[in-house]
Design an enzyme around this catalytic site. Structure first.
Site, mmCIF file in Angstrom:
data_model
loop_
_atom_site.group_PDB
_atom_site.id
_atom_site.type_symbol
_atom_site.label_atom_id
_atom_site.label_comp_id
_atom_site.label_asym_id
_atom_site.label_seq_id
_atom_site.Cartn_x
_atom_site.Cartn_y
_atom_site.Cartn_z
ATOM 1 N N CYS A 13 -9.006 -43.846 -17.491
ATOM 2 C CA CYS A 13 -10.127 -43.218 -16.830
ATOM 3 C C CYS A 13 -9.621 -42.376 -15.680
ATOM 4 O O CYS A 13 -8.495 -42.520 -15.228
ATOM 5 C CB CYS A 13 -11.009 -44.324 -16.293
ATOM 6 S SG CYS A 13 -12.582 -43.746 -15.770
ATOM 7 N N CYS A 16 -7.864 -44.068 -12.864
ATOM 8 C CA CYS A 16 -6.446 -44.402 -13.001
ATOM 9 C C CYS A 16 -5.591 -43.267 -12.446
ATOM 10 O O CYS A 16 -4.515 -43.482 -11.903
ATOM 11 C CB CYS A 16 -6.066 -44.605 -14.465
ATOM 12 S SG CYS A 16 -6.932 -45.951 -15.255
ATOM 13 N N ASP A 417 -1.901 -1.423 -7.618
ATOM 14 C CA ASP A 417 -0.748 -0.649 -7.220
ATOM 15 C C ASP A 417 -0.751 0.558 -8.155
ATOM 16 O O ASP A 417 -1.321 0.498 -9.242
ATOM 17 C CB ASP A 417 0.500 -1.505 -7.435
ATOM 18 C CG ASP A 417 1.763 -0.763 -7.076
ATOM 19 O OD1 ASP A 417 1.744 -0.067 -6.061
ATOM 20 O OD2 ASP A 417 2.752 -0.895 -7.813
ATOM 21 N N ASP A 615 3.271 -4.508 -10.340
ATOM 22 C CA ASP A 615 4.313 -4.770 -11.330
ATOM 23 C C ASP A 615 5.248 -5.876 -10.860
ATOM 24 O O ASP A 615 6.131 -6.284 -11.577
ATOM 25 C CB ASP A 615 5.091 -3.492 -11.661
ATOM 26 C CG ASP A 615 5.608 -2.791 -10.422
ATOM 27 O OD1 ASP A 615 5.662 -3.432 -9.356
ATOM 28 O OD2 ASP A 615 5.955 -1.608 -10.512
ATOM 29 N N ASP A 619 5.941 -5.105 -5.007
ATOM 30 C CA ASP A 619 4.725 -5.441 -4.291
ATOM 31 C C ASP A 619 4.532 -6.938 -4.136
ATOM 32 O O ASP A 619 3.420 -7.413 -3.955
ATOM 33 C CB ASP A 619 3.496 -4.780 -4.921
ATOM 34 C CG ASP A 619 3.727 -4.446 -6.364
ATOM 35 O OD1 ASP A 619 4.424 -5.233 -7.004
ATOM 36 O OD2 ASP A 619 3.228 -3.428 -6.847
HETATM 37 P P1 ADP Z 1 3.724 2.536 -5.496
HETATM 38 O O1 ADP Z 1 2.977 2.021 -4.339
HETATM 39 O O2 ADP Z 1 3.025 3.700 -6.118
HETATM 40 O O3 ADP Z 1 4.120 1.503 -6.467
HETATM 41 P P2 ADP Z 1 6.272 2.352 -4.178
HETATM 42 O O4 ADP Z 1 5.754 1.620 -3.006
HETATM 43 O O5 ADP Z 1 7.050 1.607 -5.192
HETATM 44 O O6 ADP Z 1 5.079 3.153 -4.907
HETATM 45 O O7 ADP Z 1 7.154 3.551 -3.688
HETATM 46 C C1 ADP Z 1 6.642 4.488 -2.753
HETATM 47 C C2 ADP Z 1 7.522 5.700 -2.691
HETATM 48 O O8 ADP Z 1 8.807 5.347 -2.228
HETATM 49 C C3 ADP Z 1 7.748 6.369 -4.026
HETATM 50 O O9 ADP Z 1 6.740 7.296 -4.316
HETATM 51 C C4 ADP Z 1 9.090 7.042 -3.792
HETATM 52 O O10 ADP Z 1 8.898 8.244 -3.125
HETATM 53 C C5 ADP Z 1 9.804 6.103 -2.876
HETATM 54 N N1 ADP Z 1 10.725 5.192 -3.572
HETATM 55 C C6 ADP Z 1 10.637 3.855 -3.639
HETATM 56 N N2 ADP Z 1 11.668 3.308 -4.324
HETATM 57 C C7 ADP Z 1 12.439 4.353 -4.704
HETATM 58 C C8 ADP Z 1 13.644 4.481 -5.468
HETATM 59 N N3 ADP Z 1 14.292 3.429 -5.966
HETATM 60 N N4 ADP Z 1 14.131 5.714 -5.645
HETATM 61 C C9 ADP Z 1 13.501 6.782 -5.151
HETATM 62 N N5 ADP Z 1 12.365 6.730 -4.457
HETATM 63 C C10 ADP Z 1 11.834 5.553 -4.206
HETATM 64 MG MG MG Z 2 4.944 -0.130 -7.458
#
Ligand code: ADP
Ligand code: MG
Length: 727
Positions: A13, A16, A417, A615, A619
């Site tokens: 039950c 428990c 995002d 993704d 984030d």
């Molecule tokens: P979102 O919020 O659309 O997922 P991100 O926060 O991942 O975008 O990235 C924001 C911005 O930072 C991108 O638009 C790019 O300009 C820059 N950025 C982030 N990571 C990279 C990377 N590895 N190479 C080049 N640019 C990057």
């Molecule tokens: Mg992103």
């Protein structure tokens, strides 16, 4: 901290559950415990330095229950214990019926003119049922008593013993043939039948796991010393080469090194359309190879494989309690003592106050004890959650537990995002502009060299571009990623940066020369990233990403469900506006950093529960901050770990479905609880004889027992009915 799964035997039950949780919770080195009655399992998180699984088993056994460690990778064993439990119950039911039915017939047909020694005959028939078939109830009641509590077993044991011993007294000392032996025997048999049916249907509610476990492949064709040999999958090691032919199951996780094929991944993703896979692409163990033969390099085996992880995730999820369950727990913890009290009051009022016959007062008290079992309530939540999470898993929607499910059912806002979530995560480099003395090829070589270290979709696009142009990416060193900004590294002794214009400016580099070009691309809705090295801006890349085809439809479905939507992105304003317009998302914020994303979520939470869909790559803080983090990510490990809800399929339309499934499951729990309580609420007064003076209604203990058995079964069936719902 380590986790152990224990199979618990002897739980009768919901009460428990509390006993075992308490016992394990107090054991040395135990961090947290969740016991799931419906699954018959305990999930214990413990400190391996202080205790081990056998210590945990002992802690449970000390309380009088059985416990056994379940190997996590180990499949099929749960099935065997379940079969054993079922066989035991069936045997007890049959023995019960063999004695109880003749007892019932005897006392019904010869009520007026009893046969000679009828009382003794009934005594003879009732005794094995009382003490052999019913021994579990005594045992359960005894265990509970030793732990200073009472359970449903206490009610059944008390009720049937009262009927049995009172009858014995009548037969031996009053020489009466009118007694209640048959009532007690039939009652016990019915309760055992109820338990049997409950076990069968409980098993059906957890069938999702069984279905997944059945998928584990058995054999693999490994190439060893140039020869192909068939071996059991357990003997395959990472790094080995395995051949998979058409129609075969992919044995373990790996990467295709030769050949192309189409795979049926529906068992993992819920997506029924086969997908094409070629060299360099990942394949998941347990999926089915359709056409084409291929050779794969093994990457993960055993409990590391995707399938093993999914099984574990679903199992853990089914153990995690929904907050509504606490309500059920609370009710059942005071229910049993309260019922015993009501039964005593019933007896005293009838016998002492109203001066009714002893037998009448006793029957009323026994009926109260029996009808009031709170077990249906204990089953209301876990069975619905097992069915709900199982239905999700089948469709590639993994909901990590009752708590996630409950919150998902009450969401108000969805925050998306952008990159990889609203868009396809497959952006393309559309233009490259290089500074005077640099060539485009040189820019690509440098940028791709650094971006090889990044998981970001933009980074992958740059690397792909290099591949398409036939450019060998530069060798780099001291790589550093700045989430939401870009990356930096050392190439040939110089420091290089690639990322958002803001990132480059923050690094103290003058971007003046490129400003105009960048603004032009941005005005077209393209994402711009800059490359800088040795203190100078060297070039810019324009990238465009396409919105997922299902995005607009998903957003409008969410709106129709009464949810609000917003999009947050680190990308520029123009891109954000264009995408919000295209998908119908109500509001957006552009140019914000990952940390600010979490702050944005927090602000939204002022007006209701918020889900963040991302993704999982960059984030994580926002996903963690949100009430529900939803990770899209076609099964990457990060996504599976960070999200409260994980989509195994890279498909946004899973989102409204997940929310609808959660809502349906919560509704079902509400319905289950209503039925469980309604039944007790109506049953107890009738059993106590409250209506008797006016209507002559009294619940016979046998009917009470039958109803009790049916009530548990009907709650479980109601949960199973959830399967008929579309979501
Ligand atoms: P979102 O919020 O659309 O997922 P991100 O926060 O991942 O975008 O990235 C924001 C911005 O930072 C991108 O638009 C790019 O300009 C820059 N950025 C982030 N990571 C990279 C990377 N590895 N190479 C080049 N640019 C990057
Ligand atoms: Mg992103």
């Amino acid at each position: 901290m380590e986790k152990a799964d224990l199979k618990i035997a002897g739980m009768h039950c919901e009460s428990c559950v509390k006993l075992i949780e308490k016992a394990l919770g107090k054991a040395k080195g135990v961090h947290s415990v969740v016991v799931n009655f419906a699954a018959g399992k305990a999930l214990v998180t413990y400190d391996p330095a202080l205790t081990d699984p056998s210590g945990l088993v002992r802690a449970v056994e000390k309380r009088g229950y059985g416990a056994r460690l379940i190997e996590r990778a180990d499949t099929g064993k749960t099935e065997t214990t379940y079969r054993g439990e079922l066989r035991g119950l069936r045997k007890r039911f049959i023995i019960g019926a063999v004695f109880a039915v003749p007892a019932l017939v005897l006392s019904m047909f010869f009520m007026r003119d009893p046969l000679p020694y009828q009382g003794y005959m009934l005594w003879f028939l009732a005794t094995p049922v009382q003490f052999y078939v019913g021994r579990e109830f005594y045992l359960g009641a005894w265990i509970a008593l030793r732990n200073g509590s009472s359970t449903m077993d206490t009610l059944v044991a008390l009720g049937t013993s009262a009927a049995y011993f009172y009858s014995l007294y009548l037969v031996l000392f009053e020489g009466e043939n009118h007694q209640y032996f048959e009532a007690s025997a039939v009652l016990i048999t019915l309760v055992v039948l109820g338990k049997y049916l409950e076990a069968v249907s409980k098993h059906r509610t957890s069938e999702a796991i069984g279905r997944l476990e059945k998928l584990f492949p058995k054999e693999a064709s490994v190439i060893r010393n140039g020869l192909e040999v068939k071996v059991p999958v357990e003997e395959v090691d990472p790094g080995e080469a395995v051949v998979v032919r058409p129609g075969e199951q992919v044995p373990v996780d790996g990467e295709i090194v030769k050949g192309t094929t189409t795979l049926d991944e529906s068992m993992v993703t819920g997506e029924s359309v086969p997908v094409a896979r070629g060299v360099g692409e990942a394949v998941i163990g347990s999926t089915i190879n359709r056409e084409g033969s291929f050779t794969m390099k093994v990457t993960r085996t055993g409990s590391e494989t995707m399938l093993a992880k999914i099984v574990r995730l679903v199992e853990d999820a089914q153990m995690r309690k929904a907050p509504v369950q606490r309500f059920a727990d609370k009710v059942s913890s005071w229910f049993v003592p309260a019922v015993i009290a009501v039964a005593c009051v019933t007896f005293i009022v009838w016998f002492v106050v109203l001066g009714a016959a002893l037998s009448f007062a006793l029957v009323a008290a026994v009926s109260v004890l029996v009808i009031a079992c709170p077990c249906a309530l204990g089953l209301a939540t876990p069975t619905a959650i097992m069915v709900g999470t199982g239905m999700g898993a089948r469709e590639g929607i993994l909901i990590k537990g009752g708590d996630a499910l409950e919150t998902a059912g009450r969401l108000r806002h969805i925050v998306f995002d952008k990159t990889g979530t609203i868009t396809k995560a497959a952006p393309e480099v559309t233009a490259i502009k290089a500074f005077k003395e640099y060539s485009e090829t040189e820019c690509v070589r440098l940028a791709a060299g650094m971006e090889r270290g990044s998981e970001h979709p933009l980074a992958k696009a740059v690397v792909r571009k290099a591949g398409m142009m036939g450019v060998q990416p530069a060798e780099m060193d001291d790589f550093r990623a700045h989430t939401g900004k870009g990356v930096e590294a050392l190439i040939g002794g110089d420091r290089y940066h690639v990322g958002s214009p803001r990132f480059i400016e923050e690094a103290g580099i003058d971007t003046e020369y490129f400003r105009q070009a960048a603004e032009e691309y941005e005005a077209e809705g393209q994402t711009v990233i800059m490359l800088a090295g040795a203190g100078k801006a060297l070039g810019i890349f324009a990238l465009s990403d396409t919105v997922r085809p299902e995005a607009a439809e998903t957003v409008s479905r969410l709106h129709a469900m009464g949810l609000s939507t917003s999009m947050i992105t680190g990308d520029n304003e123009q891109v954000a506006r264009a995408i919000a317009g295209e998908t119908g998302i109500s509001s957006y914020r552009a140019g914000i950093l990952p940390g600010e994303k979490a702050a944005f979520i927090e602000k939204m939470q002022g007006s209701g529960k918020v889900a963040m869909v991302g993704d999982g790559i960059n984030d994580a803080p926002a996903l963690a901050r949100a009430d529900i983090g939803i990770a899209m990510g076609s099964g990457t490990d990060i996504a599976m770990e960070t999200g409260d809800i994980v989509f195994m399929r890279d498909d946004l339309s899973c989102l409204p479905r997940a929310i609808r499934l959660s809502r349906l499951t919560m509704q079902r729990i509400g319905l289950n609880m209503f039925w469980a309580l309604f039944y007790n609420a109506v049953g107890i007064p009738v059993a106590a004889g409250l209506l008797y003076p006016w209507t002559g209604w009294l619940l016979n203990p046998m009917i009470a027992g039958g109803a009790m058995a049916l009530s548990s079964v009907s709650v479980v069936l109601s949960s199973l009915m959830l399967k008929l719902k579309k979501f």
